[in-house]
Design an enzyme around this catalytic site. Structure first.
Site, short mmCIF file in Angstrom:
data_model
loop_
_atom_site.label_atom_id
_atom_site.label_comp_id
_atom_site.label_asym_id
_atom_site.label_seq_id
_atom_site.Cartn_x
_atom_site.Cartn_y
_atom_site.Cartn_z
N HIS A 1 -10.97 5.29 -8.78
CA HIS A 1 -12.70 5.58 -8.65
C HIS A 1 -13.10 5.70 -7.20
O HIS A 1 -12.53 5.04 -6.29
CB HIS A 1 -13.05 3.89 -9.26
CG HIS A 1 -12.52 3.58 -10.52
ND1 HIS A 1 -11.72 2.46 -10.70
CD2 HIS A 1 -12.68 4.36 -11.64
CE1 HIS A 1 -11.47 2.27 -12.00
NE2 HIS A 1 -11.86 3.49 -12.55
N ASP B 1 -0.01 5.17 0.85
CA ASP B 1 -0.18 6.05 1.95
C ASP B 1 -0.39 5.52 3.47
O ASP B 1 -1.02 4.56 3.57
CB ASP B 1 -1.29 7.00 1.83
CG ASP B 1 -1.45 7.74 0.40
OD1 ASP B 1 -0.54 8.00 0.08
OD2 ASP B 1 -2.65 8.01 0.02
N THR C 1 -2.53 0.96 -4.82
CA THR C 1 -3.07 2.39 -3.81
C THR C 1 -4.48 2.77 -4.45
O THR C 1 -4.75 2.89 -5.57
CB THR C 1 -2.11 3.59 -3.98
OG1 THR C 1 -2.54 4.43 -3.27
CG2 THR C 1 -1.74 3.83 -5.46
N ASP D 1 0.85 -1.29 -0.13
CA ASP D 1 0.00 0.06 -0.22
C ASP D 1 1.00 1.10 0.05
O ASP D 1 2.05 1.33 0.34
CB ASP D 1 -0.96 -0.22 1.10
CG ASP D 1 -1.59 1.05 1.54
OD1 ASP D 1 -2.38 1.63 0.35
OD2 ASP D 1 -1.80 1.61 2.31
MG LIG Z 1 -2.78 3.19 3.52
ZN LIG Z 2 -11.04 1.04 -9.16
#
Ligand SMILES: [Mg+2]
Ligand SMILES: [Zn+2]
Length: 188
Positions: A102, A18, A61, A16
Protein backbone atom coordinates in the site's frame (compact mmCIF):
# COMPACT_ATOMS: atom_id res chain seq x y z
CA UNK A 1 20.73 3.15 22.75
CA UNK A 2 19.76 0.56 25.29
CA UNK A 3 22.19 -2.33 25.28
CA UNK A 4 20.40 -4.10 28.11
CA UNK A 5 17.88 -5.39 25.56
CA UNK A 6 15.12 -7.63 26.77
CA UNK A 7 15.37 -10.59 29.03
CA UNK A 8 14.68 -13.79 27.17
CA UNK A 9 14.73 -14.37 23.46
CA UNK A 10 13.24 -16.96 21.19
CA UNK A 11 14.84 -18.17 17.98
CA UNK A 12 12.77 -15.94 15.73
CA UNK A 13 14.20 -13.21 13.49
CA UNK A 14 12.14 -10.76 11.47
CA UNK A 15 14.05 -9.19 8.60
CA UNK A 16 13.41 -6.14 6.51
CA UNK A 17 14.26 -6.97 2.88
CA UNK A 18 15.80 -4.08 0.91
CA UNK A 19 19.04 -2.93 2.55
CA UNK A 20 19.21 -5.97 4.84
CA UNK A 21 18.91 -9.12 2.71
CA UNK A 22 19.56 -7.43 -0.62
CA UNK A 23 21.32 -4.27 -1.65
CA UNK A 24 19.01 -1.33 -1.26
CA UNK A 25 17.71 0.32 -4.41
CA UNK A 26 18.36 4.10 -4.53
CA UNK A 27 16.12 6.23 -2.30
CA UNK A 28 12.76 6.63 -3.99
CA UNK A 29 13.24 3.60 -6.23
CA UNK A 30 12.46 -0.10 -5.95
CA UNK A 31 13.63 -3.51 -7.08
CA UNK A 32 11.22 -4.02 -9.96
CA UNK A 33 12.47 -7.35 -11.34
CA UNK A 34 14.34 -10.39 -10.03
CA UNK A 35 17.19 -9.50 -12.41
CA UNK A 36 17.75 -6.35 -10.33
CA UNK A 37 17.82 -8.20 -7.01
CA UNK A 38 21.35 -8.45 -5.52
CA UNK A 39 21.94 -10.25 -2.25
CA UNK A 40 23.94 -8.11 0.17
CA UNK A 41 27.48 -9.40 0.81
CA UNK A 42 27.37 -12.21 3.38
CA UNK A 43 23.57 -12.24 3.56
CA UNK A 44 23.05 -15.75 2.17
CA UNK A 45 25.60 -17.19 4.57
CA UNK A 46 23.99 -15.29 7.46
CA UNK A 47 20.63 -16.83 6.57
CA UNK A 48 22.22 -20.27 6.33
CA UNK A 49 23.66 -19.81 9.84
CA UNK A 50 20.28 -18.83 11.24
CA UNK A 51 18.75 -22.01 9.89
CA UNK A 52 21.66 -24.08 11.18
CA UNK A 53 20.91 -22.69 14.65
CA UNK A 54 17.22 -23.51 14.43
CA UNK A 55 15.85 -20.02 13.85
CA UNK A 56 12.52 -19.17 12.26
CA UNK A 57 13.07 -16.32 9.79
CA UNK A 58 10.34 -14.13 8.32
CA UNK A 59 10.68 -11.18 5.96
CA UNK A 60 8.63 -8.04 6.48
CA UNK A 61 8.77 -5.55 3.61
CA UNK A 62 7.06 -2.35 2.48
CA UNK A 63 6.64 -2.21 -1.32
CA UNK A 64 4.53 0.83 -1.98
CA UNK A 65 5.51 0.67 -5.66
CA UNK A 66 2.59 -1.74 -6.05
CA UNK A 67 -0.03 0.55 -4.57
CA UNK A 68 1.37 3.49 -6.49
CA UNK A 69 0.78 1.59 -9.72
CA UNK A 70 4.49 1.40 -10.55
CA UNK A 71 4.76 -2.40 -10.40
CA UNK A 72 2.34 -5.32 -10.66
CA UNK A 73 1.73 -7.25 -7.46
CA UNK A 74 2.53 -10.53 -9.25
CA UNK A 75 6.00 -9.26 -10.18
CA UNK A 76 6.74 -8.32 -6.56
CA UNK A 77 5.50 -11.71 -5.37
CA UNK A 78 7.73 -13.35 -7.96
CA UNK A 79 10.78 -11.54 -6.58
CA UNK A 80 9.94 -12.68 -3.06
CA UNK A 81 9.42 -16.27 -4.18
CA UNK A 82 12.72 -16.35 -6.06
CA UNK A 83 14.50 -14.80 -3.09
CA UNK A 84 13.14 -17.55 -0.82
CA UNK A 85 14.22 -20.20 -3.36
CA UNK A 86 17.74 -18.77 -3.55
CA UNK A 87 17.95 -18.68 0.24
CA UNK A 88 16.82 -22.31 0.44
CA UNK A 89 19.36 -23.31 -2.22
CA UNK A 90 22.05 -21.72 -0.02
CA UNK A 91 20.94 -23.71 3.03
CA UNK A 92 18.73 -21.09 4.65
CA UNK A 93 14.99 -20.98 5.10
CA UNK A 94 12.41 -18.20 4.97
CA UNK A 95 9.23 -19.23 6.74
CA UNK A 96 7.16 -16.39 5.35
CA UNK A 97 7.36 -13.16 3.38
CA UNK A 98 4.97 -10.44 4.50
CA UNK A 99 4.62 -7.51 2.12
CA UNK A 100 2.67 -4.28 2.45
CA UNK A 101 1.83 -3.13 -1.10
CA UNK A 102 0.00 0.00 0.00
CA UNK A 103 1.03 3.62 -0.54
CA UNK A 104 1.54 5.69 2.58
CA UNK A 105 -1.55 7.82 1.82
CA UNK A 106 -3.78 4.76 2.24
CA UNK A 107 -2.87 4.69 5.95
CA UNK A 108 -3.17 0.90 6.11
CA UNK A 109 -2.36 -1.06 9.26
CA UNK A 110 0.48 -3.04 7.68
CA UNK A 111 2.88 -0.41 6.34
CA UNK A 112 5.87 -0.03 8.65
CA UNK A 113 6.30 1.79 11.06
CA UNK A 114 2.99 0.16 11.94
CA UNK A 115 3.36 -3.38 13.32
CA UNK A 116 0.56 -5.06 11.33
CA UNK A 117 2.89 -7.39 9.42
CA UNK A 118 4.59 -8.44 12.66
CA UNK A 119 1.18 -9.32 14.09
CA UNK A 120 0.27 -11.32 10.99
CA UNK A 121 3.57 -13.21 11.03
CA UNK A 122 3.19 -13.92 14.75
CA UNK A 123 -0.30 -15.33 14.20
CA UNK A 124 0.61 -17.45 11.20
CA UNK A 125 4.00 -18.70 12.37
CA UNK A 126 3.16 -18.88 16.08
CA UNK A 127 5.65 -16.78 17.99
CA UNK A 128 5.65 -14.11 20.67
CA UNK A 129 6.87 -10.83 19.10
CA UNK A 130 8.36 -9.55 22.36
CA UNK A 131 10.75 -12.51 22.32
CA UNK A 132 11.71 -12.04 18.65
CA UNK A 133 14.50 -10.07 17.00
CA UNK A 134 13.84 -7.52 14.28
CA UNK A 135 16.53 -6.35 11.86
CA UNK A 136 16.07 -3.28 9.64
CA UNK A 137 17.98 -0.51 7.90
CA UNK A 138 15.46 2.27 8.50
CA UNK A 139 13.93 3.76 11.61
CA UNK A 140 10.44 2.79 10.43
CA UNK A 141 11.50 -0.86 10.70
CA UNK A 142 12.80 -0.27 14.22
CA UNK A 143 9.64 1.57 15.25
CA UNK A 144 7.46 -1.33 14.07
CA UNK A 145 9.56 -3.75 16.12
CA UNK A 146 9.56 -1.56 19.21
CA UNK A 147 5.77 -1.30 19.01
CA UNK A 148 5.61 -5.04 19.67
CA UNK A 149 8.54 -5.28 22.08
CA UNK A 150 10.98 -6.94 19.66
CA UNK A 151 14.71 -6.70 20.29
CA UNK A 152 15.70 -4.35 17.47
CA UNK A 153 18.90 -4.25 15.42
CA UNK A 154 19.68 -1.40 13.03
CA UNK A 155 21.83 -2.27 10.00
CA UNK A 156 23.83 0.73 8.71
CA UNK A 157 25.55 -0.79 5.66
CA UNK A 158 28.57 1.23 6.67
CA UNK A 159 26.69 4.54 6.77
CA UNK A 160 26.78 4.92 10.54
CA UNK A 161 25.15 8.37 10.42
CA UNK A 162 21.95 6.62 9.30
CA UNK A 163 21.57 5.19 12.78
CA UNK A 164 22.02 8.55 14.54
CA UNK A 165 19.14 9.11 16.92
CA UNK A 166 17.82 5.61 16.31
CA UNK A 167 15.86 3.99 19.12
CA UNK A 168 17.20 0.56 18.14
CA UNK A 169 18.64 -1.63 20.89
CA UNK A 170 21.71 -2.40 18.77
CA UNK A 171 23.47 -0.99 15.71
CA UNK A 172 25.56 -3.20 13.40
CA UNK A 173 27.02 -2.87 9.89
CA UNK A 174 25.23 -5.69 8.07
CA UNK A 175 23.12 -8.83 8.35
CA UNK A 176 26.16 -10.98 9.03
CA UNK A 177 27.01 -8.90 12.11
CA UNK A 178 23.36 -8.91 13.14
CA UNK A 179 23.39 -12.71 13.11
CA UNK A 180 26.63 -12.79 15.12
CA UNK A 181 24.90 -10.62 17.71
CA UNK A 182 21.67 -12.64 17.76
CA UNK A 183 23.60 -15.87 18.26
CA UNK A 184 25.46 -14.31 21.20
CA UNK A 185 22.23 -13.05 22.76
CA UNK A 186 20.38 -16.36 22.57
CA UNK A 187 23.40 -18.10 24.06
CA UNK A 188 23.38 -15.82 27.15
MG1 LIG B 1 15.06 -1.41 4.07
ZN1 LIG C 1 -0.26 -2.00 3.98
Amino acid sequence: MDTKATAGHDRVVLLDRDGVINESPPEGSWVFHWAEFRFAPGALDALRRLRAHGFTVAVITNQSCVGRGLAPLAEMQDINARMAEAVAAAGGQIAGVYMCPHPRVMDCSCRKPKPGMIDQAARELGFEPSRAFLVGDAERDIEAGLARGCTTIFVTNGQSDRAEGSRAHYVVANLSEAVDLVLRLVAD
